[in-house]
Enzyme design. Structure first.
Site, PDB file in Angstrom:
ATOM      1  N   GLU A   1       0.885  -1.171   0.000  1.00 25.96           N
ATOM      2  CA  GLU A   1       0.000   0.000   0.000  1.00 25.96           C
ATOM      3  C   GLU A   1       0.920   1.217   0.000  1.00 25.96           C
ATOM      4  O   GLU A   1       1.459   1.594   1.035  1.00 25.96           O
ATOM      5  CB  GLU A   1      -0.890  -0.022   1.253  1.00 25.96           C
ATOM      6  CG  GLU A   1      -1.841  -1.209   1.299  1.00 25.96           C
ATOM      7  CD  GLU A   1      -3.019  -1.077   0.342  1.00 25.96           C
ATOM      8  OE1 GLU A   1      -3.356   0.061  -0.031  1.00 25.96           O
ATOM      9  OE2 GLU A   1      -3.582  -2.104  -0.052  1.00 25.96           O
TER      10      GLU A   1
ATOM     11  N   CYS B   1      -2.079   9.472   2.553  1.00 29.42           N
ATOM     12  CA  CYS B   1      -1.612   8.907   1.279  1.00 29.42           C
ATOM     13  C   CYS B   1      -2.524   9.257   0.119  1.00 29.42           C
ATOM     14  O   CYS B   1      -2.068   9.442  -1.000  1.00 29.42           O
ATOM     15  CB  CYS B   1      -1.484   7.399   1.409  1.00 29.42           C
ATOM     16  SG  CYS B   1      -3.013   6.617   1.925  1.00 29.42           S
TER      17      CYS B   1
HETATM   18  P1  NAD Z   1       8.212   4.811   4.955  1.00 31.38           P
HETATM   19  O1  NAD Z   1       8.204   3.998   3.716  1.00 31.38           O
HETATM   20  O2  NAD Z   1       9.351   5.693   5.214  1.00 31.38           O
HETATM   21  O3  NAD Z   1       8.092   3.865   6.250  1.00 31.38           O
HETATM   22  C1  NAD Z   1       7.067   2.891   6.396  1.00 31.38           C
HETATM   23  C2  NAD Z   1       7.559   1.774   7.295  1.00 31.38           C
HETATM   24  O4  NAD Z   1       8.693   1.168   6.683  1.00 31.38           O
HETATM   25  C3  NAD Z   1       8.000   2.221   8.684  1.00 31.38           C
HETATM   26  O5  NAD Z   1       7.527   1.290   9.627  1.00 31.38           O
HETATM   27  C4  NAD Z   1       9.512   2.211   8.611  1.00 31.38           C
HETATM   28  O6  NAD Z   1      10.119   1.873   9.827  1.00 31.38           O
HETATM   29  C5  NAD Z   1       9.792   1.133   7.585  1.00 31.38           C
HETATM   30  N1  NAD Z   1      11.020   1.404   6.831  1.00 31.38           N
HETATM   31  C6  NAD Z   1      11.585   2.604   6.560  1.00 31.38           C
HETATM   32  N2  NAD Z   1      12.712   2.467   5.828  1.00 31.38           N
HETATM   33  C7  NAD Z   1      12.853   1.144   5.623  1.00 31.38           C
HETATM   34  C8  NAD Z   1      13.840   0.365   4.941  1.00 31.38           C
HETATM   35  N3  NAD Z   1      14.871   0.927   4.338  1.00 31.38           N
HETATM   36  N4  NAD Z   1      13.672  -0.970   4.932  1.00 31.38           N
HETATM   37  C9  NAD Z   1      12.631  -1.546   5.535  1.00 31.38           C
HETATM   38  N5  NAD Z   1      11.679  -0.855   6.201  1.00 31.38           N
HETATM   39  C10 NAD Z   1      11.791   0.467   6.266  1.00 31.38           C
HETATM   40  O7  NAD Z   1       6.829   5.611   4.924  1.00 31.38           O
HETATM   41  P2  NAD Z   1       6.311   6.676   5.952  1.00 31.38           P
HETATM   42  O8  NAD Z   1       7.139   7.907   5.831  1.00 31.38           O
HETATM   43  O9  NAD Z   1       6.138   6.063   7.289  1.00 31.38           O
HETATM   44  O10 NAD Z   1       4.848   6.955   5.361  1.00 31.38           O
HETATM   45  C11 NAD Z   1       4.604   7.849   4.340  1.00 31.38           C
HETATM   46  C12 NAD Z   1       4.420   7.152   3.015  1.00 31.38           C
HETATM   47  O11 NAD Z   1       3.468   6.102   3.136  1.00 31.38           O
HETATM   48  C13 NAD Z   1       3.849   8.065   1.947  1.00 31.38           C
HETATM   49  O12 NAD Z   1       4.467   7.805   0.724  1.00 31.38           O
HETATM   50  C14 NAD Z   1       2.384   7.667   1.877  1.00 31.38           C
HETATM   51  O13 NAD Z   1       1.751   7.958   0.646  1.00 31.38           O
HETATM   52  C15 NAD Z   1       2.455   6.212   2.147  1.00 31.38           C
HETATM   53  N6  NAD Z   1       1.216   5.734   2.694  1.00 31.38           N
HETATM   54  C16 NAD Z   1       0.442   4.897   1.955  1.00 31.38           C
HETATM   55  C17 NAD Z   1      -0.765   4.461   2.458  1.00 31.38           C
HETATM   56  C18 NAD Z   1      -1.660   3.546   1.673  1.00 31.38           C
HETATM   57  O14 NAD Z   1      -2.580   3.002   2.274  1.00 31.38           O
HETATM   58  N7  NAD Z   1      -1.459   3.361   0.381  1.00 31.38           N
HETATM   59  C19 NAD Z   1      -1.184   4.874   3.718  1.00 31.38           C
HETATM   60  C20 NAD Z   1      -0.360   5.717   4.436  1.00 31.38           C
HETATM   61  C21 NAD Z   1       0.845   6.135   3.929  1.00 31.38           C
END
Ligand code: NAD
Length: 456
Positions: free
Chosen positions: A210, A244
């Site tokens: 997602e 998002c």
């Molecule tokens: P992110 O991708 O930075 O982090 C998400 C999760 O991944 C966190 O738990 C983090 O600890 C983990 N993570 C971070 N870096 C990682 C790595 N290198 N390897 C493995 N895991 C890692 O996202 P965010 O900043 O927490 O959220 C914002 C993003 O999420 C935006 O792009 C938004 O559009 C998207 N989002 C999508 C939805 C959806 O339902 N489609 C909902 C909410 C947010």
């Protein structure tokens, strides 16, 4: 890390006992989850205030209430979703029965982001439990107060081998992604989505991704402008744009641009008062890093409305910026904050061309009174989902699957789709032993002749 490996082993051993698979068990766990969410509501509200300055109204509607509705809907339909689906059998299968069984994957890893830190961790869990899985939850390190509440709450009601919480940042996620989970459900950014998919590919683990992206709100000449203004700003500035599916940018027909902006200015005053920086209905930015990134966009184009900010509290007022082009930094990445750039058009086909040239958006919103144009947009552009004459509403119904397409995501959830996201559709043929057609065997005389009469 051996610890994570051991944890996963404990989950697997527990899953293999078969306990998580009965209807009664799943129902009981969903009811338990519902009760503990209610019990912890005050703590969750405090934590959301601490991490994101979320108002009680936003916290309830977009996180707690949303989850309770999702659980209610799942409990109502679970039995029906679980029952094996009977399908027809072709003549080649005479005497047999064909069924599709919904099989839980096993142990799933659910990685959550920080923007709706409570809901986005637990809504997938509803699907995981409903489908009969065990789960490891990995909440975001950027919302430590909410992550701590999730951890405490889950530990209080679920045995560690059934649902567990692993807190931590990138290193923890990286280690988790090396483990042989049976399924990974990831919500987060596109770049991390690629990392997750790559890690999953190494072990051929099925994934649900997602993700995000730049979701346009397009307003045509014939739109109800006053409503469009209110609905776009509501979608954009809920959670200070850290959603998002928030409209990332506005694409408006030049003939109605000024009138739309006038309505927007009035709507913002109505929503957040004279000084949104002081409003208790308005969320703040999650971290200093995100605040700095967003602040840098304020120098793009001309600020029409807003632009005020307060670093000490990480808050930026609802901002609309004009004179923007696709080359500006604000148009190069998902904004994910309270800044709405405005682009204009004179021909809707030009908008279709521009959107098509870019990665497929997670959401798209089109405002027009013309059904013909609405249909044209729906059929010409690929995007996860969206609304005609509204924003966000397509994700708050359990009757519609929610997910992206291409770079905005893989798979979907909510309602029945959540159950399906955590289930494997297993095909079973129950063959009769009362008779046997010998023509299928290589030793059969005239076998091929018979087969050609049936097949083709
Ligand atoms: P992110 O991708 O930075 O982090 C998400 C999760 O991944 C966190 O738990 C983090 O600890 C983990 N993570 C971070 N870096 C990682 C790595 N290198 N390897 C493995 N895991 C890692 O996202 P965010 O900043 O927490 O959220 C914002 C993003 O999420 C935006 O792009 C938004 O559009 C998207 N989002 C999508 C939805 C959806 O339902 N489609 C909902 C909410 C947010």
């Amino acid at each position: 890390m051996d610890m994570l490996h051991e944890l996963l082993n404990r989950h697997k051993q527990y899953f293999f006992t078969g306990e998580t698979k009965s209807y009664e068990f799943r129902k009981k766990q969903l009811e338990t989850l519902r009760e503990v969410i209610k019990e912890y509501e005050p703590e969750v509200l405090v934590a959301l205030k601490e991490d994101l300055h979320k108002s009680e109204w936003e916290a309830y509607t977009t996180e707690i209430g949303f989850l309770l509705e999702e659980i209610k809907f799942t409990l109502k339909h679970l039995k029906e979703w679980m029952s094996p689906e009977k399908v027809k059998s072709p003549i080649t299968h005479l005497g047999s029965k064909s069924m599709i069984h919904q099989e839980p994957y096993g142990v799933t890893l659910i990685i959550a982001p920080w923007n709706y830190p409570f809901q986005l961790q637990l809504a997938p869990l509803v699907g995981a439990i409903a489908a009969g899985n065990c789960a490891v939850l990995k909440p975001s390190e950027l919302t430590p107060a909410v992550s701590a509440v999730i951890s405490k709450m889950i530990r209080e009601v679920f045995p560690d081998e059934y649902v567990s919480v692993v807190q931590g940042g990138v290193e923890t996620s990286t280690e988790l992604l090396k483990q042989p989970f049976d399924h990974i459900f990831f919500t987060g950014s596109v770049p991390v989505g690629k990392i997750v998919m790559e890690a999953a590919a190494k072990q051929l683990i099925p994934v649900t991704l997602e993700l995000g992206g730049k979701s346009p709100a397009i307003v045509d000449q014939d739109a109800n402008l006053k409503l469009a203004a209110k609905r776009i700003l509501w979608g954009k500035f809920t959670n200070a744009g850290q959603t998002c599916v928030a409209p990332d940018y506005l694409y408006v027909h030049s003939d109605v641009k000024l009138e739309l902006l006038q309505h927007m200015s009035e709507a913002l005053l109505e929503f957040y008062g004279e000084d949104p920086l002081l409003s208790d209905k308005y969320s703040h930015i999650v971290s200093d890093k995100h605040f700095e990134r967003l602040k840098s966009f304020l120098t793009n184009g001309d600020v029409l409305i807003g632009g005020q900010h307060k670093e000490s509290e990480r808050v930026i007022s609802p901002t609309i910026i004009d004179n923007i082009s696709w080359d500006d930094p604000v148009m190069q990445e998902e904004i994910f904050g309270p800044i709405l750039p405005v682009l204009e058009f004179t021909d809707l086909n030009q908008v279709v061309d521009e959107v098509r040239r870019r990665p497929k958006p997670l959401a798209l919103y089109f405002f027009s009174e013309s059904e013909e144009k609405q249909d044209m947009i729906t059929s010409s552009l690929s995007f996860g989902g969206g609304c005609m004459n509204d924003t966000l509403m397509h994700i708050v119904t359990p009757h519609l699957p929610f997910g992206g397409v291409g770079s905005s995501g893989t798979g979907s959830y909510h309602g029945k789709s959540s159950f399906e996201a955590f289930s494997h559709r297993k095909s079973i043929v129950k063959q009769t032993t009362n008779f046997d057609f010998s023509f299928r065997y290589p030793s059969a005389k005239n076998g091929l002749k018979m087969i050609k009469r049936i097949m083709g």
